[in-house]
Structures are given as structure tokens and as C-alpha cells.
Design a protein around this motif. Structure first.
Motif, PDB file in Angstrom:
ATOM      1  N   SER A  77     -71.451 -12.168  -1.519  1.00  0.00           N
ATOM      2  CA  SER A  77     -71.552 -12.555  -0.125  1.00  0.00           C
ATOM      3  C   SER A  77     -70.350 -12.140   0.689  1.00  0.00           C
ATOM      4  N   VAL A  78     -70.613 -11.768   1.914  1.00  0.00           N
ATOM      5  CA  VAL A  78     -69.582 -11.367   2.859  1.00  0.00           C
ATOM      6  C   VAL A  78     -69.558 -12.386   3.981  1.00  0.00           C
ATOM      7  N   GLY A  79     -68.381 -12.867   4.313  1.00  0.00           N
ATOM      8  CA  GLY A  79     -68.287 -13.862   5.371  1.00  0.00           C
ATOM      9  C   GLY A  79     -68.472 -13.237   6.748  1.00  0.00           C
ATOM     10  N   SER A  80     -69.026 -14.005   7.677  1.00  0.00           N
ATOM     11  CA  SER A  80     -69.198 -13.515   9.038  1.00  0.00           C
ATOM     12  C   SER A  80     -69.598 -14.698   9.888  1.00  0.00           C
ATOM     13  N   LEU A  82     -78.070 -24.775   7.534  1.00  0.00           N
ATOM     14  CA  LEU A  82     -78.543 -25.338   6.262  1.00  0.00           C
ATOM     15  C   LEU A  82     -78.107 -26.795   6.144  1.00  0.00           C
ATOM     16  N   ALA A  83     -76.821 -27.053   6.432  1.00  0.00           N
ATOM     17  CA  ALA A  83     -76.305 -28.418   6.293  1.00  0.00           C
ATOM     18  C   ALA A  83     -77.068 -29.375   7.190  1.00  0.00           C
ATOM     19  N   GLY A 101     -74.882 -21.248   7.539  1.00  0.00           N
ATOM     20  CA  GLY A 101     -74.462 -22.364   6.687  1.00  0.00           C
ATOM     21  C   GLY A 101     -74.563 -23.691   7.417  1.00  0.00           C
ATOM     22  N   LEU A 127     -80.868 -19.566  -1.455  1.00  0.00           N
ATOM     23  CA  LEU A 127     -79.688 -19.861  -2.272  1.00  0.00           C
ATOM     24  C   LEU A 127     -79.607 -18.891  -3.443  1.00  0.00           C
ATOM     25  N   LEU A 154     -78.136 -15.670  -2.335  1.00  0.00           N
ATOM     26  CA  LEU A 154     -76.682 -15.775  -2.208  1.00  0.00           C
ATOM     27  C   LEU A 154     -76.028 -15.702  -3.576  1.00  0.00           C
ATOM     28  N   MET A 187     -73.120 -15.826   9.294  1.00  0.00           N
ATOM     29  CA  MET A 187     -73.254 -16.608   8.065  1.00  0.00           C
ATOM     30  C   MET A 187     -72.736 -18.032   8.272  1.00  0.00           C
TER      31      MET A 187
END
Lengths: 850, 358
Positions: free
Chosen positions: A361-364, A374-375, A371, A353, A356, A367
């Protein structure tokens, strides 16, 4: 690095030279085509086969899961029969754990590790290929059994005494025990390969603290496999001996104890969870910095946490046994240890974290999967904290609450990061990209489907539904909630199907990706597009953790062949072997190329295990002999060959020897690491001895004589003599006293085998009968274990004598002898322990000599 | 969901979940069905009426039934754990989203270290220490308490042999355990075949039955009624259908019942001849008759039980007829042979007799 301060500058770029070098490299590293492709051993191709096979097994086990969910969707369902359901849930767990979760780690590591290290290949390419073929053969055998209704049906932890009763659990249990032992051996082989790979095949300059985090995790997980799988192999051995030959290990009427299996299984089984989890954390630790556009925060914290988890994970196994009536003090200790493992996990998550937070951060799609992981994983970790509390576990244990918990940890902690990893490295492996749109679809379908399936399962558990039941009555109230889970499971599966389609759909018309499409910082992205089979064009000096970000023009330098080993003048596959700590280059290792011998060896070994399952002992022994012969042929023709010259110019003024033996060589380390794992399995047997000693007020039991002290002592003296001869042979060979060395090697087998005979005689004269009591069986199994190892050691001695006669093993080129001598050092340790246990320990515990 | 299996509501309860359960049980007619109190809760919670809650508060096997002291002690751990987990999960996910959205705020190494130390070390260490202490205290509270009664339970494939300590020696029964309300009972758990696990979730936690050793579990039922129990450790073929009933009675009623149970069978009739002729007595015992088989469940007071086949069918003439004819169809893997060809008249006499074994 002082050693590299005054490197001469590279020669000026010369296109003709570059082209010539590339042609020579291509000739050497060329992957066979057509049918001959099956003889390939290069890490990239073997890794790809490995990964595809593991995903094949994942799909198989996933279909089993859908069958389970269909059966449970409504009360009193008859979609599956009781027999089939019991096989299906056993196979689902078994295949997911043994044929998917662990092998996929090894597959990915085999595929990317050398490239991350800027190495041409792993140090033992043929070993990887052999491991893959074993995995494929064993996996197909185990999975295929369900088509004949003969699959194991005892649950994936195969508890005794249900599993030790051949009448209740038929051939399926033998398939489970022998098939999986076979696969475990392959897993251990891959672990040895990966550990040596991380320790010895790093690029020059890459000290331990510059190693990419991925490699740290591979090292830690490899080490865990080495210590976790062997206890299960020991347990498998005991259980199969009881099933096949009626040796008494788990039968309470004959002094056995079913809890011994639970201990051995969970000493394996709990670290196994982290063996599955950590490689996926490794993927996150690789992916995250790329998309946060900055180096990982807290490198040392993460490394220490990974090592910490590895240690702690070996002290948690009893939390799977909270309901077996152990004393409160043990329960409290293991409860505390289980809570403590949340700490290093928390540190790693917070380092991610923080990365980050500090990056941009770049979305992809990777990623997105990270995410989602992680959840899901954090939730699974939190329910893990709950079930680690003993009273809570007394309700949750073996209920659907635990089923939900373990799927949250495994799918969040393993599958989602793995999908992120596949997405991330897809361009690396294929030079193509996956579809962003399909990626998002598959993610959201899987994420939603997973939570719809497994979140309600916590409540199914609260409502008192135990796991592993094939049917339930309507008045339990479990019906509606199970229906919800089933719907979710199908959505989850559909999401995975989208993903699988995206991976497999033909992309012939798609242009190749650009080089380093994610702008990552680690070495594997230095590879050229289109792909070249040699990996790194020239092997650079590494001085940073993210060379592609932090070392200027490193890709250009690599491409122009300005670094080490830019050429293959001698037409050999070569890689640089470095020092474990500081990445100092030591020598150039010649690795072997394509062969069918690995496939042949795997087939013989597989046949040996499969025939043993059906108790066709003679045929099994013949196949075992065929396996041994193939291995010797393979070793004789491909390893420790005497080089045509002593040293080689690697470019930039670096001259390295091309042959090393002893602890500088990779072979010695492979032997050492393998034997550490082997000793761990032996300690599993020692554990059994002490376990029986603690549960019996008298051990040896009344009326039983310990193995005869005098024969044991004689055996011990002979075994020590054998070791002295082997150690002497190594020494004499080094001093060029070749004749004396050969004589010692040839003679050493005599005291070794007669020593073994004396140990067996010690058991015989005391009338020990392994079918009578656990004490007798334990004594015999220790002798049996030592005996099998002495026979292998005997073969090694013969091999060394033959090599010496053939002039391939000389005073200077003595790798085979040094490795064999190392094996015998471990034999000495094993012999001494067997002696201490059988001869000396009874003196302490009963105060008399038999 | 059938109403039949709901335990009868005997008294007013004010445990943690009652207000939610009252709401959901209004539809199902469960034991918490509201009686006009706490209307305000019902109003507020109305939108939450999800399947989960509906299902989560009912059923004879529910952990949250509040029917036993041990279950309630564990429930008292469960709710704070669940709410705490929800809060921590939300916090971590919020952090993750914020971290992801923040565009290179920077921050010094020191700040980051503080972040990792506080979030990754100090906070979890404090929380976990507190949890561990609470967990261990709870463990001390529920493990091996002094007990007023002892009941021996022996796990068999796939049913439960039960032995009470009656005033005049042991009383053997099967698949149904009766307990006095408010008194602590120690279960002595054994097995002769494979590992089973004794679990009556409404009353308390589970404990394994392991060949070669005797394990113990203490339970204190607090609500009268009939609760579910089930084997929780996979024990072979018919594991899924190895259930039992746990019937909690007022102490005086229990004492009367136990005295009754201790008596030999009272029934007579032509069915006994059938029973003995067919060889049923080789496996089953009926005290006071020649049937002394030690293999299967004791049938002395068979018809006084709520279920047959180890908790899988209510005792009724029809169910019993089906069971005797086709046990394998009802419970695949069962050890009892079927009698598909028994003439109707004979079967009727046998059923008459067995149904009279009160």
C-alpha cells in the motif's frame, strides 16, 4: 476473443497524418467558448457543472445543518423560530438526499464513465445536458422557497395526513412534491443514460467480466434508480392529486389510508440509501487497487455482493415502519431481511481488506479519506444491525440514536469516499493537483468534527431525545451533550471549508500534472495532459481488467492512433457501440453536439412544474406544450438521421455500419429501460389498489359500483386494436409497404383515443367520483395514468407519420418507428393490466358484474 | 439539570448500569446516588467520569432508567450489542491497519478466499442469526402481553387525551398518565388528526398513533416516580412541545387516585364564572359544570397534574397566568387562543379556580 485474433497491424506512425487526425478530431469535439459554453453537451463539461451544482446544494444544506445545530446547542433556545426550524430540518434532509447524494453520483458517473470505458462520450450527450438543466432549475426552485418562508415543513419523508392537509402544510408541500418529481425525472433520465452507457458503449473486447468494478456499480445503481424512484413518483402523484383536487387517497374518512404513503415512500426510500451508498463503494473499489498497487481481490464476489445488496434493498422498507403496529410476523421477516443485508456489505469490505493485505500500500490523501470512511461506515453499519432488531428499534426509532446512525452510514458510506474520489480524480478533471497539506488538514478536521458531533448523538438518543424537535427544556438533561455535538458540527464544517478552498483556489501557476499521476490501471488515466475534449485518441481493444497495467504500451498505441476510430473524416461526433455481453463492436453511433435546445426544453418543463405548483393551470399547460414542441424539434433535427454512407472504416480493418435500429441500437435500449421504469411507477398505482383492497373488508366498498364492465371491455378491444395497427405499421414499413404503414399509424390514434374515452365512460356511468372514496380515486388515477401515456403515444405516431412523409423514416432507416412500436408494446401491457384490475378483479373479489 | 424532575429513589436496584450510574448520580443527586456500597467500582470508574456517562444515566426520558419491564428487556439487548459492536469495530479497524501496513506478503488466492469467506460470510452470518433470534424472542416477550388495565390514548395536535377504565365507566384526563407499579397496562392508541408516536423511554418502546386504526402497546412500570413521555413522530408545528408525564404509583395509591379522578370537579368559586364567560368551556370540559367542550384537554382535575401545556411547564400560579395570557409565546403553534387583555383581577379569580381543581 476470436473476433480480434487476426487484426491487421497498425500502419506505421506518420506524424503528418497524426496531426491531421488530431485537427479533425479537435474540430468535431471542440467545446464552445464564451457564452456559447452553455450550449455544451459533452460529458466532461456537463459532468463538471453537475458536480459543482450538487456541491453547491450540499453547502446550502450544510448551512441549514449548522443552523439546526446552533438552535439545539442550548435548551430553550430562540435562535430559530418554530416555523423556520421545521422548514430548515425538512430542507436539510430533502436537499441532502435529493439534490446532493443522488445527483453527485450521476455527476461523477457522467464525468468519468465514458473515459473509464475508453468511449468518446455517453450515448445521449444531450440527454445528460437536459438532465443537468432540469436538476439546476428544480433545485434552485426548491431551495429558493426557504428565502420566502415558504419551504416544505413536513419532514423529508412528508408523512400523510399531515402533508395531505393543505391548511397545515401550505405551498411548501406542493413545492416539495412537484419540484422533486421534476428532479426525479431528471435523475431517471441520467440513470437511463448511464445504464445504456455501461451496456452499449464499452470498448471493443471488454466483455462483461472485464468491466471495471466502477461500471458494475453504476449499472447496479442505475437499475436501482429505475425501480426505486418510480414508486415515489406514483406516491407524489397520489399526494398531489389529493392536495390539489381533493382526491381521496390518504384520508381515512373516505377510505384512504395514511400508511399507503409510508409504503410507497419507503419502497423508494430504503433502496435510496443503497443508491447513495453503492456509488461510493464504487469509488473505493476504484481507488483502492491503485494505491494497493494490485488488482482488486475477489472481483466476482464484489459484483455478486453489489447485485445482492440491490435485490435485498427492495425487501427492507418496512424496517422504517416497525412502530406502526404491523403484525409480528411482518416485523420478524423484515427484521431478518435487514440483518441479512449486512452480509454482502461485509463481503465487500473484506475483499477490500484482502486487497490491501496482498498489495503493497501507498499512502495518499484519497487513502486517508478511504480509511476514515471505513472507520465511520463500519460503526454506522453496526448500529444499523442494532436498529434492525425490532425491540431495539422501538426505543431507537425517530430518536437521536437513529439520527446518529444514519449520519454514520451516509457520511462514512457516502461523503468520505466521495471526498476520496474527488481528490483522486481532481488531476483527471483539471490537470492540476490539490494540496497534500490542506488535504490532511481537511481530513482530520472533518474526521474529528464528525465524530465529536455524531458519536454523542447516540447518547442523546438513549436519553430519550426525539428527532425533529426545535426546542427542549433544560430538565430533560439534553443540553450539555447537544452543545458537544454543535461544537463538532462547526469543526466538521470548517474542515469541509478547507477542502472546498483547496478545490476552488486558483492554480494557474501550478504546472500541469504528469500523465496518470497515481499510476492507476484503469482507462480514464490514459487521457492526455493537457486535456483533449475527445477523450480517447483511438479506442483500443481491451483484454484485461486493468489495461494500463496489463496491456503493454497501450497508452502509446492509443496516442499514435493505432486503434479504432482514430479520425473524424466525416466531421461527425462518433462512438463505437458494442454488444452487451461480449463487447463485440456492432456499429458506429453518431452523437449530437452542442445545442441550446436542451436548455430550452428544461426551462419549459421547469416552468410547467413551477406554474402547476402555484395552480396556474393554463400557463402550466402552455409550457407543457412548449416543452413537447421543443423535444420534437430536438429529436427531429438531431436523432436517427440518415447517414451519408452505410459503413465506415474504423481502422485496423474494422468496418462498421453507421446506422442501426431495433434492439441493436442505443435508442431502443433507452426506450426499453425508460419504459421499465415507467411500468414500475404504474405498479406503484397497482400497489395502491391492492393495498386498499387488503385494508378494506369490502373493496369496492358497499354502495359503490365497479366501473362498467361493458364499457371497459369495449375500451380494451379498441386499445388492442390500436396496438395491432402500430405493430402492423412497423411490419409493413419493414416490408416497404410505406403507404399502408402510414395509414396504419395515422389511424391507430383513433381507436386509442376512443378506447381511452370508453374507459373514462366506464367510470362515469358507474358514478365514480374521485373525491368520494379511495376506490373511486384509485380507479380514476389508473385511467388517468393510461390516458396521459396514450396521449404521448399519439404524439409519437404523428411524429413517425411526419418523418415518413419527410422521407427521413424509410424501410431501412426505421429507428423512430421501432422505438415507438416498443412504446406501444408497453402500452398494451399497461392497458391489459388496467383492464384486469378494473374489470376482472372485482369479478373475483365480489363475484358479480356491475 | 434540575433535581426537581428526578424521580424519587424508592428501593435498591441492581440492574446493569447501576454501578456507573451510582457514580455519576453522586454529583447530580439522581436516583442512583451511592449509599456506600460498591466503593471499589467508584474508584475504578472515577477516571471515566465524562460528560457522556454523566448525562447518559440521568434525565426523565432515559432508556436506561430501568423503570419499566419492557425498557429493561431492551436494555438487556443494548449492552451486549454495544460491547459487541465495539469489539467488532476494533477488530475490523485493526485488520485494516495491519493490512495497510503489511508490505506485499502475498498470500494465495485460496488464503484470500478463506479470509473473505470466514470474515465476510461465516462470522457475520453466525452473529446475525444469534442476534436475530434474541431480538425476536425479546419481541415476543414484550409485544401484546396480557394486561390488567387498559388506557386509551388519543393523540391530538399537540397534546394527549387519556381515557382510563374506571370502576364506574371511563375516566377522561389529559397529558398525564398514572399507572400502578408492577402491573401490565395495555395502551390503545388512536389519532384523529395526524400521525403521532407515543414514547415513554424510561418504561418501554414507542408506538405510532395513526388515524383510521388502533395500535397497541403494553408497558409494565417497575419503579414509582414521575417519568417523561414525548411524541416521537413529527406531527406539525408544535411537535417539539407535545410531552406528557407518566406517573407510576403503588397499586393501592393508584386505585385511590383513580377513584378520585373519576369524581366530578369539587372546586367552586367566582373563577368558574370567568371560565364560562370567557368561553373556555367551548373547548375544555370540567365535569360537574356547564363546561363540556370536547376540543381541548379535560380540566376536571387540572391542578392534580404535574404539568400544563402538554408536559412543558410545571403547574404553578405563575406558569398558569402566563399560559392563559400568552400561550403562543410559550408554545408556538398551540391551538389555544391567548387572553392578553384579561384584567388582573379576573385572571386571578380564574387562576384561583383552576388551581383548586385538584
Amino acid at each position: 476473443m476470436t473476433a480480434f485474433q487476426d487484426l491487421p497491424p497498425p500502419p506505421d506512425y506518420d506524424e503528418a497524418r497524426d496531426r491531421a487526425q488530431r485537427e479533425r478530431l479537435m474540430a468535431v469535439w471542440h467545446t464552445p467558448t464564451g457564452w456559447r459554453k452553455f450550449s455544451a453537451v459533452n460529458n466532461e463539461i456537463v459532468g463538471r457543472w453537475y458536480a459543482l451544482t450538487a456541491f453547491g446544494f450540499f453547502v446550502f444544506a450544510g448551512i441549514l445543518a449548522l443552523m439546526i445545530r446552533t438552535q439545539l446547542a442550548v435548551p430553550d433556545n430562540d435562535f430559530l423560530s418554530m416555523e423556520l426550524y421545521n422548514q430548515v430540518f425538512t430542507m436539510h434532509g430533502t436537499v441532502m438526499m435529493f439534490l446532493f447524494a443522488v445527483p453527485i453520483f450521476e455527476a461523477v458517473a457522467i464525468m468519468v464513465l465514458p473515459e473509464i470505458l475508453g468511449a468518446r462520450d455517453l450515448p445521449f450527450p444531450r440527454l445528460s445536458a437536459f438532465g443537468f438543466w432540469c436538476f439546476l432549475i428544480g433545485g434552485v426552485f426548491v431551495c429558493g422557497s426557504i428565502l420566502f418562508g415558504a419551504a416544505p415543513a413536513g419532514g423529508w419523508f412528508m408523512y400523510t395526513p399531515l402533508s395531505s392537509d393543505p391548511e397545515q402544510t401550505g405551498i411548501g408541500t406542493d413545492i416539495w412534491l412537484l419540484g422533486l418529481s421534476f428532479i426525479e425525472v431528471a435523475s431517471i433520465a441520467a440513470a437511463v443514460e448511464l445504464i445504456v452507457g455501461v451496456l452499449k458503449s464499452r470498448p471493443p473486447g471488454m466483455r462483461l467480466n472485464l468491466m471495471p468494478l466502477y461500471c458494475w456499480y453504476v449499472l447496479v445503481v442505475g437499475g436501482m434508480i429505475l425501480f426505486a424512484f418510480p414508486p415515489l413518483i406514483a406516491g407524489d402523484l397520489l399526494l398531489e392529486m389529493e392536495r390539489a383536487f381533493d382526491w381521496a387517497f390518504f384520508d381515512t374518512e373516505r377510505g384512504g389510508d395514511p400508511l399507503l404513503w409510508q409504503h410507497l415512500f419507503w419502497i423508494f426510500g430504503h433502496p435510496e440509501v443503497y443508491i447513495i451508498f453503492l456509488p461510493s463503494v464504487a469509488l473505493v473499489a476504484t481507488i483502492l487497487p491503485t494505491f494497493a498497487r494490485r488488482p482488486m481481490v475477489g472481483y466476482s464476489w464484489i459484483v455478486l455482493s453489489a447485485v445482492g445488496i440491490a435485490f435485498l434493498s427492495f425487501g427492507l422498507w418496512v424496517h422504517h415502519m416497525f412502530t406502526t403496529g404491523l403484525p409480528n410476523i411482518s416485523l420478524s421477516f423484515f427484521s431478518a431481511a435487514s440483518e441479512a443485508v449486512a452480509l454482502p456489505t461485509g463481503i465487500q469490505i473484506f475483499c477490500f481488506l484482502a486487497t490491501l493485505l496482498m498489495g503493497r500500500s501507498v499512502g495518499s490523501v484519497p487513502m486517508l479519506f478511504t480509511g476514515g470512511a471505513l472507520a465511520i461506515f463500519v460503526f454506522g453499519g453496526l448500529t444499523g444491525v442494532m436498529v434492525a432488531l425490532v425491540p431495539f428499534d422501538w426505543q431507537a426509532h425517530d430518536s437521536y440514536f437513529v439520527v446518529a446512525h444514519l449520519h454514520y452510514t451516509l457520511i462514512g458510506g457516502m461523503l468520505f469516499p466521495l471526498m476520496a474520489g474527488i481528490w483522486y480524480w481532481y488531476p483527471f478533471a483539471t490537470d492540476k493537483t490539490m494540496s497534500e497539506r490542506l488535504g490532511r488538514w481537511s481530513f482530520w478536521m472533518m474526521f474529528a468534527g464528525f465524530n465529536i458531533a455524531f458519536l454523542p448523538m447516540h447518547w442523546t438518543g438513549v436519553m430519550g431525545m426525539p428527532r425533529r424537535i426545535w426546542t427542549y427544556a433544560a430538565d430533560t438533561g439534553w443540553g450539555p451533550i447537544n452543545m458537544v455535538s454543535t461544537v463538532g458540527a462547526f469543526l466538521f464544517a470548517a474542515g469541509f471549508a478547507v477542502f472546498a478552498w483547496d478545490v476552488l483556489r486558483p492554480k494557474r501557476n501550478q504546472p500541469p500534472t504528469r500523465r496518470n499521476p497515481w499510476d492507476a490501471g484503469t482507462m480514464e488515466w490514459a487521457k492526455e495532459v493537457p486535456d483533449k475534449p475527445w477523450g480517447c485518441r483511438s479506442i483500443p481493444l481491451i483484454t484485461t481488467r486493468y489495461p494500463l497495467w496489463e496491456q503493454e504500451d497501450i497508452v502509446g498505441q492509443i496516442d499514435r492512433g493505432e486503434w479504432f476510430l482514430p479520425d473524424a473524416q466525416e466531421g461527425k461526433r462518433e462512438m463505437i457501440v458494442t454488444d452487451i455481453l461480449d463487447g463485440r463492436p456492432i456499429f458506429v453511433q453518431r452523437v449530437s453536439g452542442p445545442t441550446y435546445k436542451t436548455l430550452l426544453a428544461a426551462m419549459f418543463l421547469g416552468a410547467c412544474f413551477i406554474l402547476a405548483t402555484f395552480k396556474l393551470w393554463l400557463a402550466a399547460v402552455l409550457c407543457g406544450a412548449g416543452f413537447t414542441a421543443t423535444i420534437l424539434w430536438w429529436l427531429w433535427t438531431a436523432t436517427a438521421r440518415i447517414p451519408e454512407k452505410e459503413e465506415k472504416d474504423c481502422g485496423r480493418g474494422l468496418r462498421l455500419p453507421v446506422y442501426m435500429s431495433g434492439n441493436a441500437s442505443v435508442g431502443w435500449w433507452a426506450m426499453f429501460i425508460t419504459m421499465v421504469g415507467d411500468m414500475t411507477a404504474f405498479f406503484g398505482l397497482v400497489f395502491a389498489y391492492f393495498f386498499f383492497w387488503t385494508v378494506h373488508p369490502e373493496f369496492p366498498p358497499e354502495g359503490t359500483r365497479s366501473p362498467a364492465f361493458s364499457w371497459l371491455t369495449l375500451g380494451m378491444v379498441l386499445l388492442v386494436a390500436a396496438w395491432v395497427l402500430v405493430a402492423g405499421a412497423r411490419r409493413w414499413n419493414g416490408q416497404a409497404k410505406t403507404g399502408r404503414a402510414r395509414a396504419a399509424l395515422a389511424l391507430a390514434g383513433l381507436p386509442a383515443l376512443s378506447g381511452l374515452g370508453a374507459l373514462a365512460q366506464a367510470c362515469l356511468v358507474s358514478g365514480l367520483d374521485p373525491t368520494r372514496h379511495a376506490f373511486d380515486a384509485t380507479c380514476w388515477v389508473l385511467v388517468l395514468w393510461l390516458g396521459a401515456h396514450l396521449l404521448a403515444g399519439f404524439v409519437m405516431l404523428g411524429y413517425c407519420v411526419a418523418r415518413s412523409w419527410a422521407g427521413i423514416l424509410t424501410p431501412r432507416y426505421d429507428a423512430d418507428l421501432r422505438n415507438s412500436a416498443l412504446y406501444w408494446d408497453f402500452m398494451l401491457a399497461t392497458s391489459l393490466l388496467v383492464y384486469a384490475l378494473l374489470a376482472l378483479f372485482p369479478l373475483l373479489s365480489e363475484g358479480g358484474v356491475a | 439539570m434540575s433535581r426537581r424532575t428526578f424521580p424519587q429513589r424508592e428501593e435498591r436496584h441492581d440492574d446493569t448500569l447501576a454501578f456507573i450510574c451510582r457514580f455519576t448520580d453522586r454529583r447530580t443527586g439522581g436516583p442512583y446516588a451511592p449509599r456506600g456500597r460498591h466503593a471499589i467500582f467508584r474508584l475504578k470508574l472515577a477516571p471515566l467520569s465524562a460528560t457522556l456517562l454523566l448525562a447518559g444515566c440521568s434525565g426523565p426520558h432515559n432508556w436506561l432508567s430501568g423503570a419499566g419491564r419492557e425498557a429493561m428487556r431492551i436494555e438487556a439487548l443494548f449492552w451486549p450489542l454495544l460491547i459487541g459492536a465495539g469489539l467488532i469495530w476494533t477488530a475490523v479497524m485493526t485488520l485494516a491497519v495491519v493490512a495497510y501496513r503489511t508490505a506485499e506478503k502475498g498470500g494465495t488466492e485460496r488464503q484470500v478466499r478463506a479470509y473473505v469467506v470466514w470474515g465476510g460470510v461465516v462470522f457475520p452470518a453466525v452473529v446475525l442469526t444469534g442476534l436475530l433470534a434474541t431480538g425476536l424472542l425479546t419481541l415476543r416477550g414484550i409485544a401484546a402481553q396480557p394486561a390488567a388495565h387498559t388506557v386509551a390514548v388519543d393523540g391530538e395536535q399537540w397534546w394527549w387525551r387519556v381515557r382510563y377504565e374506571g370502576p364506574e365507566g371511563p375516566v377522561v384526563s389529559a397529558n398525564e398518565i398514572r399507572l400502578p407499579r408492577g402491573e401490565t397496562v395495555r395502551f390503545e392508541l388512536t389519532s384523529d388528526d395526524v400521525i403521532h408516536s407515543f414514547w415513554a423511554p424510561a418504561i418501554g418502546g414507542k408506538m405510532d398513533l395513526i388515524p383510521g386504526r388502533t395500535t397497541q402497546l403494553t408497558l409494565t412500570p417497575e419503579k414509582t416516580g414521575s417519568w417523561g413521555g414525548i411524541c416521537a413522530e413529527f406531527c406539525g408545528s408544535a411537535h417539539a412541545q407535545m410531552l406528557f408525564r407518566l406517573v407510576v404509583m403503588e397499586p393501592e395509591a393508584y386505585a385511590r387516585w383513580l377513584a378520585d379522578e373519576a369524581r366530578p370537579a369539587q372546586a367552586t368559586g367566582p373563577g368558574l364564572e370567568v371560565f364560562l364567560d370567557e368561553g373556555c368551556g367551548a373547548c375544555h370540559s370540567i365535569r360537574g359544570t356547564k363546561a363540556q367542550g370536547p376540543v381541548g384537554p379535560d380540566l376536571t382535575h387540572f391542578a392534580g397534574r404535574e404539568t400544563l401545556g402538554a408536559g412543558i411547564r410545571p403547574v404553578s400560579r405563575t406558569a398558569l397566568r402566563n399560559w392563559i395570557r400568552y400561550p403562543e409565546a410559550i408554545k408556538p403553534g398551540v391551538r389555544m387562543p391567548g387572553y392578553p387583555d384579561m384584567p388582573d383581577a379576573r385572571l386571578d379569580r380564574l387562576v384561583d379556580y383552576l388551581m383548586a381543581l385538584k
